[in-house]
Design a protein around this motif. Sequence first.
Motif, PDB file in Angstrom:
ATOM      1  N   VAL A   1       0.502-102.257 -59.559  1.00 13.59           N
ATOM      2  CA  VAL A   1      -0.632-103.042 -59.076  1.00 13.59           C
ATOM      3  C   VAL A   1      -1.866-102.688 -59.899  1.00 13.59           C
ATOM      4  CG1 VAL A   1      -2.160-103.367 -57.082  1.00 13.59           C
ATOM      5  CG2 VAL A   1       0.310-103.246 -56.764  1.00 13.59           C
ATOM      6  N   PRO A   2      -2.531-103.690 -60.490  1.00  6.37           N
ATOM      7  CA  PRO A   2      -3.740-103.395 -61.259  1.00  6.37           C
ATOM      8  C   PRO A   2      -4.814-102.754 -60.378  1.00  6.37           C
ATOM      9  CG  PRO A   2      -3.086-105.721 -61.491  1.00  6.37           C
ATOM     10  CD  PRO A   2      -2.213-105.121 -60.450  1.00  6.37           C
ATOM     11  N   GLU A   3      -5.707-102.029 -61.020  1.00  2.00           N
ATOM     12  CA  GLU A   3      -6.787-101.280 -60.352  1.00  2.00           C
ATOM     13  C   GLU A   3      -7.458-102.080 -59.211  1.00  2.00           C
ATOM     14  OE1 GLU A   3      -7.883 -98.153 -61.544  1.00  2.00           O
ATOM     15  OE2 GLU A   3      -9.176 -98.124 -59.761  1.00  2.00           O
ATOM     16  N   VAL A   4      -7.842-103.333 -59.495  1.00  6.28           N
ATOM     17  CA  VAL A   4      -8.612-104.122 -58.523  1.00  6.28           C
ATOM     18  C   VAL A   4      -7.832-104.344 -57.218  1.00  6.28           C
ATOM     19  CG1 VAL A   4      -7.854-106.387 -59.415  1.00  6.28           C
ATOM     20  CG2 VAL A   4     -10.081-106.202 -58.327  1.00  6.28           C
ATOM     21  N   GLY A   5      -6.482-104.284 -57.298  1.00  8.23           N
ATOM     22  CA  GLY A   5      -5.680-104.551 -56.108  1.00  8.23           C
ATOM     23  C   GLY A   5      -5.258-103.300 -55.357  1.00  8.23           C
ATOM     24  N   ARG A   6      -5.562-102.130 -55.930  1.00 15.90           N
ATOM     25  CA  ARG A   6      -4.987-100.890 -55.335  1.00 15.90           C
ATOM     26  C   ARG A   6      -5.396-100.622 -53.888  1.00 15.90           C
ATOM     27  NH1 ARG A   6      -4.921 -97.760 -60.633  1.00 15.90           N
ATOM     28  NH2 ARG A   6      -3.359 -99.033 -61.655  1.00 15.90           N
ATOM     29  N   PRO A   7      -6.653-100.951 -53.476  1.00 16.15           N
ATOM     30  CA  PRO A   7      -6.987-100.662 -52.064  1.00 16.15           C
ATOM     31  C   PRO A   7      -6.207-101.525 -51.068  1.00 16.15           C
ATOM     32  CG  PRO A   7      -8.979-101.016 -53.385  1.00 16.15           C
ATOM     33  CD  PRO A   7      -7.816-101.417 -54.234  1.00 16.15           C
ATOM     34  N   PHE A   8      -5.414-102.499 -51.569  1.00 16.26           N
ATOM     35  CA  PHE A   8      -4.815-103.475 -50.654  1.00 16.26           C
ATOM     36  C   PHE A   8      -3.291-103.412 -50.619  1.00 16.26           C
ATOM     37  CE2 PHE A   8      -8.793-104.894 -52.492  1.00 16.26           C
ATOM     38  CZ  PHE A   8      -9.558-104.922 -51.336  1.00 16.26           C
ATOM     39  N   THR A   9      -2.713-102.323 -51.132  1.00 17.44           N
ATOM     40  CA  THR A   9      -1.252-102.238 -51.172  1.00 17.44           C
ATOM     41  C   THR A   9      -0.688-102.017 -49.754  1.00 17.44           C
ATOM     42  OG1 THR A   9      -1.494 -99.917 -51.750  1.00 17.44           O
ATOM     43  CG2 THR A   9      -1.092-101.442 -53.555  1.00 17.44           C
ATOM     44  N   PRO A  10       0.554-102.467 -49.526  1.00 11.85           N
ATOM     45  CA  PRO A  10       1.138-102.416 -48.176  1.00 11.85           C
ATOM     46  C   PRO A  10       1.304-101.002 -47.629  1.00 11.85           C
ATOM     47  CG  PRO A  10       2.413-103.888 -49.590  1.00 11.85           C
ATOM     48  CD  PRO A  10       1.415-103.200 -50.473  1.00 11.85           C
TER      49      PRO A  10
ATOM     50  N   ALA B   1      -8.136-107.484 -44.512  1.00  8.76           N
ATOM     51  CA  ALA B   1      -7.974-107.524 -45.971  1.00  8.76           C
ATOM     52  C   ALA B   1      -6.523-107.876 -46.308  1.00  8.76           C
ATOM     53  CB  ALA B   1      -8.343-106.170 -46.569  1.00  8.76           C
ATOM     54  N   PRO B   2      -6.304-108.418 -47.515  1.00  8.24           N
ATOM     55  CA  PRO B   2      -4.936-108.791 -47.876  1.00  8.24           C
ATOM     56  C   PRO B   2      -3.996-107.595 -47.987  1.00  8.24           C
ATOM     57  CG  PRO B   2      -6.457-109.188 -49.705  1.00  8.24           C
ATOM     58  CD  PRO B   2      -7.284-108.764 -48.538  1.00  8.24           C
ATOM     59  N   VAL B   3      -2.716-107.903 -47.887  1.00 10.42           N
ATOM     60  CA  VAL B   3      -1.663-106.894 -48.000  1.00 10.42           C
ATOM     61  C   VAL B   3      -0.834-107.318 -49.211  1.00 10.42           C
ATOM     62  CG1 VAL B   3       0.194-105.715 -46.765  1.00 10.42           C
ATOM     63  CG2 VAL B   3      -1.656-106.803 -45.470  1.00 10.42           C
ATOM     64  N   MET B   4      -1.045-106.655 -50.350  1.00 16.86           N
ATOM     65  CA  MET B   4      -0.469-107.138 -51.608  1.00 16.86           C
ATOM     66  C   MET B   4       0.147-106.004 -52.405  1.00 16.86           C
ATOM     67  SD  MET B   4      -3.275-109.747 -53.213  1.00 16.86           S
ATOM     68  CE  MET B   4      -4.632-108.608 -53.413  1.00 16.86           C
ATOM     69  N   GLY B   5       1.408-106.187 -52.784  1.00  9.72           N
ATOM     70  CA  GLY B   5       2.019-105.217 -53.686  1.00  9.72           C
ATOM     71  C   GLY B   5       3.428-104.842 -53.268  1.00  9.72           C
ATOM     72  N   PRO B   6       4.062-103.944 -54.029  1.00  9.84           N
ATOM     73  CA  PRO B   6       5.430-103.523 -53.726  1.00  9.84           C
ATOM     74  C   PRO B   6       5.491-102.764 -52.397  1.00  9.84           C
ATOM     75  CG  PRO B   6       4.750-102.813 -55.938  1.00  9.84           C
ATOM     76  CD  PRO B   6       3.532-103.311 -55.244  1.00  9.84           C
TER      77      PRO B   6
END
Length: 373
Positions: free
Chosen positions: A357-366, A316-321
């Motif tokens: 990070v918006p809700e939809v992206g939260r499972p993918f934070t670094p 899965a992607p790795v996205m966010g601060p």
Amino acid sequence: MDVVIIGAGVVGLATAWRAAARGAAVTLVDPAPASGASNVAAGMLTPVSELTYGEEPLLRLGLASRERYPSFVAELEELTGHDTGYRADGLLQVAFDADDLASLEDLRRFQESLGIPSEALNGRECRRQEPMLAPGVRGGLLVPQDGSIDPRKLAPALLAAAERSGVTLVRRRAAGIVVERDTAAGVRLDDGTVLRADRTLLAAGPWSGDLEGLPPGLVPPVRPVKGQVIRLRAPVPFLRRSTRGLVRGFPIYLVPRGDGELVVGATQEELGFDTRVTAGGLWELLRDARELVPGVTELEFVEVSAGLRPGSPDNAPVMGPTALPGLVLGTGHFRNGVLLTPVSADVLAAALLDGAVPEVGRPFTPDRFEQRV
Ligand code: FAD
């Protein structure tokens, strides 16, 4: 706000466009924009057909991105005048033998349990959908909401949109992240120039772990996963829509374009940063494609190419601060980076400009991979 983005694949390009459209001063750094996986990918927009047990959050992200595609493309094409080859004409998934059919039936039941509809077809119904399919095809599934786009048209359109929105492109390699007082302060280029920025986005695909200056626990956990694809030229129409098959357990897909290009893919190989095309890869793809669609051997051969998918430990992607203030990651999109481009651009623009990070992206934070050191 000053933003510097390292990597102009589809992820970096789309984020640059979205962040600039929201008012940021964006500099995009890449010695050869869209020269990575984004230049090789088939461009299938198929979140459902690649569904695997345990990947439900990724499915939700893929569905959210597929939903954004029509307006994303309309906005992009209107702004730039570029055609992207976008098609929302569905996906046909077919099975070659009884075991393949059993696997497809498993997938159908799993999809159904998640409330995702698909239509089960017998062999004759599959051939009615796609007359070029082999007579032996046993059955299939039709996913009408899926589609495809031509990444070789998408990337230039995104670059044009970014430049039109005020993004500055610097055609150089980023050598390292500049860290000052425990904060990311920008990028050092390979000629020593420093580009200072309030936020730095690392979106360099499988090369994202290679930059100097990354604190040890924060190096993105991405690896290159090689994929070879073939490009053929077919009469139009040859196939009506993207067709994915299982042939004696081996996955294969054929993606038709409006101009007659037919993309056949893809191998999946763990060989590091190796992009050689091989006789074996070519042979496997043609062998399985011919089993499903015997007419492919009559088509004109145009190209074989290899790209490196940015794979993460959980696919899965790795996205966010990150834990380093000012540094945002946007990588690890693996097999789905083209599908995930619209949603990733929104998630990453928000991470850069709002720090959230918006809700939809939260499972993918670094932070799911960060190691405290
Ligand atoms: P990339 O496209 O790899 O771009 C990374 C960029 O970073 C490159 O332009 C490179 O030049 C630049 N860069 C690297 N190092 C530096 C540096 N130090 N400084 C500056 N710039 C740097 N996805 C789908 O959704 N559907 C598909 O059907 C599909 N099919 C695929 C088939 C194959 C064979 C492959 C290989 C991939 C496929 N993918 C597909 C996956 C998709 O291509 C990737 O997930 C996506 O392209 C990743 O985009 P990216 O922008 O993260 O990376």
